[in-house]
Design a protein around this motif. Structure first.
Motif, PDB file in Angstrom:
ATOM      1  N   GLN A  69      87.045 -23.352  81.125  1.00 13.74           N
ATOM      2  CA  GLN A  69      87.111 -24.776  81.455  1.00 13.74           C
ATOM      3  C   GLN A  69      88.559 -25.239  81.613  1.00 13.74           C
ATOM      4  O   GLN A  69      88.896 -25.999  82.519  1.00 13.74           O
ATOM      5  CB  GLN A  69      86.409 -25.587  80.358  1.00 13.74           C
ATOM      6  CG  GLN A  69      84.895 -25.386  80.313  1.00 13.74           C
ATOM      7  CD  GLN A  69      84.244 -26.173  79.190  1.00 13.74           C
ATOM      8  OE1 GLN A  69      84.913 -26.946  78.515  1.00 13.74           O
ATOM      9  NE2 GLN A  69      82.947 -25.969  78.992  1.00 13.74           N
ATOM     10  N   ILE A  70      89.414 -24.793  80.706  1.00 10.75           N
ATOM     11  CA  ILE A  70      90.834 -25.170  80.773  1.00 10.75           C
ATOM     12  C   ILE A  70      91.464 -24.636  82.059  1.00 10.75           C
ATOM     13  O   ILE A  70      92.230 -25.329  82.741  1.00 10.75           O
ATOM     14  CB  ILE A  70      91.591 -24.649  79.541  1.00 10.75           C
ATOM     15  CG1 ILE A  70      91.091 -25.372  78.286  1.00 10.75           C
ATOM     16  CG2 ILE A  70      93.090 -24.823  79.706  1.00 10.75           C
ATOM     17  CD1 ILE A  70      91.656 -24.809  76.991  1.00 10.75           C
ATOM     18  N   GLU A  71      91.144 -23.369  82.387  1.00 14.24           N
ATOM     19  CA  GLU A  71      91.668 -22.769  83.612  1.00 14.24           C
ATOM     20  C   GLU A  71      91.193 -23.530  84.849  1.00 14.24           C
ATOM     21  O   GLU A  71      91.974 -23.803  85.776  1.00 14.24           O
ATOM     22  CB  GLU A  71      91.228 -21.309  83.692  1.00 14.24           C
ATOM     23  CG  GLU A  71      91.663 -20.596  84.968  1.00 14.24           C
ATOM     24  CD  GLU A  71      93.172 -20.434  85.052  1.00 14.24           C
ATOM     25  OE1 GLU A  71      93.674 -20.199  86.168  1.00 14.24           O
ATOM     26  OE2 GLU A  71      93.849 -20.562  84.009  1.00 14.24           O
ATOM     27  N   ALA A  76      92.299 -27.387  89.208  1.00 17.71           N
ATOM     28  CA  ALA A  76      91.981 -28.652  89.872  1.00 17.71           C
ATOM     29  C   ALA A  76      93.197 -29.575  89.899  1.00 17.71           C
ATOM     30  O   ALA A  76      93.492 -30.216  90.914  1.00 17.71           O
ATOM     31  CB  ALA A  76      90.808 -29.335  89.165  1.00 17.71           C
ATOM     32  N   GLN A  77      93.910 -29.638  88.764  1.00 11.10           N
ATOM     33  CA  GLN A  77      95.112 -30.472  88.700  1.00 11.10           C
ATOM     34  C   GLN A  77      96.180 -29.955  89.656  1.00 11.10           C
ATOM     35  O   GLN A  77      96.868 -30.743  90.330  1.00 11.10           O
ATOM     36  CB  GLN A  77      95.645 -30.514  87.267  1.00 11.10           C
ATOM     37  CG  GLN A  77      94.749 -31.282  86.298  1.00 11.10           C
ATOM     38  CD  GLN A  77      95.242 -31.194  84.870  1.00 11.10           C
ATOM     39  OE1 GLN A  77      96.096 -30.366  84.545  1.00 11.10           O
ATOM     40  NE2 GLN A  77      94.700 -32.031  84.000  1.00 11.10           N
ATOM     41  N   HIS A  79      95.647 -28.281  92.398  1.00 12.39           N
ATOM     42  CA  HIS A  79      95.173 -28.580  93.754  1.00 12.39           C
ATOM     43  C   HIS A  79      95.478 -30.026  94.128  1.00 12.39           C
ATOM     44  O   HIS A  79      95.945 -30.309  95.244  1.00 12.39           O
ATOM     45  CB  HIS A  79      93.669 -28.310  93.837  1.00 12.39           C
ATOM     46  CG  HIS A  79      93.082 -28.593  95.187  1.00 12.39           C
ATOM     47  ND1 HIS A  79      93.429 -27.875  96.308  1.00 12.39           N
ATOM     48  CD2 HIS A  79      92.180 -29.540  95.590  1.00 12.39           C
ATOM     49  CE1 HIS A  79      92.770 -28.354  97.357  1.00 12.39           C
ATOM     50  NE2 HIS A  79      92.011 -29.352  96.954  1.00 12.39           N
ATOM     51  N   GLN A  80      95.214 -30.928  93.182  1.00 15.19           N
ATOM     52  CA  GLN A  80      95.523 -32.338  93.427  1.00 15.19           C
ATOM     53  C   GLN A  80      97.009 -32.550  93.630  1.00 15.19           C
ATOM     54  O   GLN A  80      97.451 -33.327  94.484  1.00 15.19           O
ATOM     55  CB  GLN A  80      95.012 -33.201  92.256  1.00 15.19           C
ATOM     56  CG  GLN A  80      93.498 -33.273  92.149  1.00 15.19           C
ATOM     57  CD  GLN A  80      92.867 -33.897  93.382  1.00 15.19           C
ATOM     58  OE1 GLN A  80      93.420 -34.822  93.978  1.00 15.19           O
ATOM     59  NE2 GLN A  80      91.695 -33.396  93.767  1.00 15.19           N
ATOM     60  N   ALA A  81      97.824 -31.843  92.817  1.00 16.42           N
ATOM     61  CA  ALA A  81      99.277 -31.963  92.946  1.00 16.42           C
ATOM     62  C   ALA A  81      99.742 -31.436  94.305  1.00 16.42           C
ATOM     63  O   ALA A  81     100.615 -32.025  94.958  1.00 16.42           O
ATOM     64  CB  ALA A  81      99.968 -31.201  91.817  1.00 16.42           C
ATOM     65  N   ASP A  82      99.150 -30.325  94.754  1.00 13.39           N
ATOM     66  CA  ASP A  82      99.495 -29.775  96.065  1.00 13.39           C
ATOM     67  C   ASP A  82      99.122 -30.737  97.182  1.00 13.39           C
ATOM     68  O   ASP A  82      99.886 -30.926  98.136  1.00 13.39           O
ATOM     69  CB  ASP A  82      98.783 -28.432  96.276  1.00 13.39           C
ATOM     70  CG  ASP A  82      99.301 -27.344  95.343  1.00 13.39           C
ATOM     71  OD1 ASP A  82     100.404 -27.521  94.790  1.00 13.39           O
ATOM     72  OD2 ASP A  82      98.593 -26.337  95.155  1.00 13.39           O
ATOM     73  N   LEU A  83      97.939 -31.348  97.064  1.00 13.20           N
ATOM     74  CA  LEU A  83      97.519 -32.323  98.076  1.00 13.20           C
ATOM     75  C   LEU A  83      98.453 -33.520  98.109  1.00 13.20           C
ATOM     76  O   LEU A  83      98.810 -34.024  99.188  1.00 13.20           O
ATOM     77  CB  LEU A  83      96.085 -32.778  97.791  1.00 13.20           C
ATOM     78  CG  LEU A  83      94.972 -31.743  98.008  1.00 13.20           C
ATOM     79  CD1 LEU A  83      93.622 -32.335  97.637  1.00 13.20           C
ATOM     80  CD2 LEU A  83      94.964 -31.250  99.451  1.00 13.20           C
ATOM     81  N   ALA A  84      98.854 -33.992  96.920  1.00 14.80           N
ATOM     82  CA  ALA A  84      99.757 -35.143  96.848  1.00 14.80           C
ATOM     83  C   ALA A  84     101.113 -34.802  97.455  1.00 14.80           C
ATOM     84  O   ALA A  84     101.714 -35.606  98.186  1.00 14.80           O
ATOM     85  CB  ALA A  84      99.917 -35.584  95.392  1.00 14.80           C
TER      86      ALA A  84
END
Length: 261
Positions: A69-71, A76-77, A79-84
């Motif tokens: 779950q942590i991984e 996910a975090q 991925h969001q940072a890359d998108l931002a």
């Protein structure tokens, strides 16, 4: 010899006692390092049951699930940072492109404005008028009477000019006559851009040819005293046609074109 046993009841060890003994034995064998090789199937089964009783398998399963779950959350975090980061880079690139476009548009507008100003200045220069002899003034007025003129009156004005003074076109035009003009001596006639004509008489020399275009203030000859003249000066006429007899007031003509005299 006969053996006797103390009175009372004697019972065989119960299951719990036997299990305790087995566990103790297994522990001893594990310490000796031989449980894995010599334990009987029954003892191995009992050992596995003991591990399950402690709960180690359950703890391991929970730990693996939490790590997953942590991984997943970390991925996910990221991925969001890359998108931002990508969105920010695209926004910055778009802003730079827009700034460049605006700068180029401003530069182009400035260039066009400068070109328009240059054309306007050139038109103003071409359409501007000036005195035929710089710094001069009228010595003989228009329509002055006397025997000096065959018609009985002066058809133009005389400007003070020492012999050899520069004579310039009062405005832009085209040379329609350049040569000997009888009583006018060496003379030049220009057709001006507004359709009127100007004449320059008694010249000592002529510097242009018929058909040549001249600009306002351009030198066309030198003043003198050729033809019917009593001394060096410039005879100047304004006409509606290139021919003698179509004259109009030269002073009013020059003033109407912004010349002060």
């Amino acid at each position: 010899m006969a053996f006797t046993r103390a009175t009372g009841k004697h019972r065989a060890p119960n299951r719990l006692t036997r299990r305790s003994a087995q566990v103790a034995g297994i522990a001893a064998l594990a310490t000796a390092g031989v449980i894995g090789a010599t334990a009987s199937p029954a003892l191995a089964a009992d050992s596995a049951a003991t591990v399950e009783t402690v709960g180690l398998t359950q703890v391991t399963a929970i730990g693996s699930s939490l790590a997953a779950q942590i991984e997943a959350q970390a991925q996910a975090q990221q991925h969001q940072a890359d998108l931002a980061a990508k969105a920010k880079a695209e926004a910055e690139a778009k802003a730079k492109a827009e700034a460049k476009r605006k700068a180029e548009a401003r530069a182009e507008e400035t260039r066009k404005a400068e070109a328009r100003a240059a054309r306007a200045a050139e038109r103003a220069r071409l359409n501007s008028f000036r005195l035929p002899v710089a710094g001069s003034y009228v010595t003989t007025a228009y329509k002055s009477g006397g025997s000096l003129w065959s018609s009985g009156s002066h058809s133009g004005v005389d400007f003070r000019a020492a012999s050899g003074s520069s004579v310039v076109a009062v405005g832009a035009g085209t040379v329609v006559e350049a040569g000997w003009g009888g009583a006018y001596g060496n003379n030049i006639v220009l057709r001006m851009t507004d359709g009127t004509y100007t004449q320059y008489g008694h010249l000592s020399s002529i510097g242009v040819q018929v058909g040549r275009r001249v600009s306002s203030g351009q030198q066309i000859g030198l003043s003198g005293s050729t033809g019917n003249s009593t001394g060096p000066h410039l005879h100047f006429e304004a006409r509606t046609t290139p021919r003698y007899g179509s004259d109009m007031d030269p002073v009013a003509y020059l003033r109407s074109h912004g010349v002060r005299l």
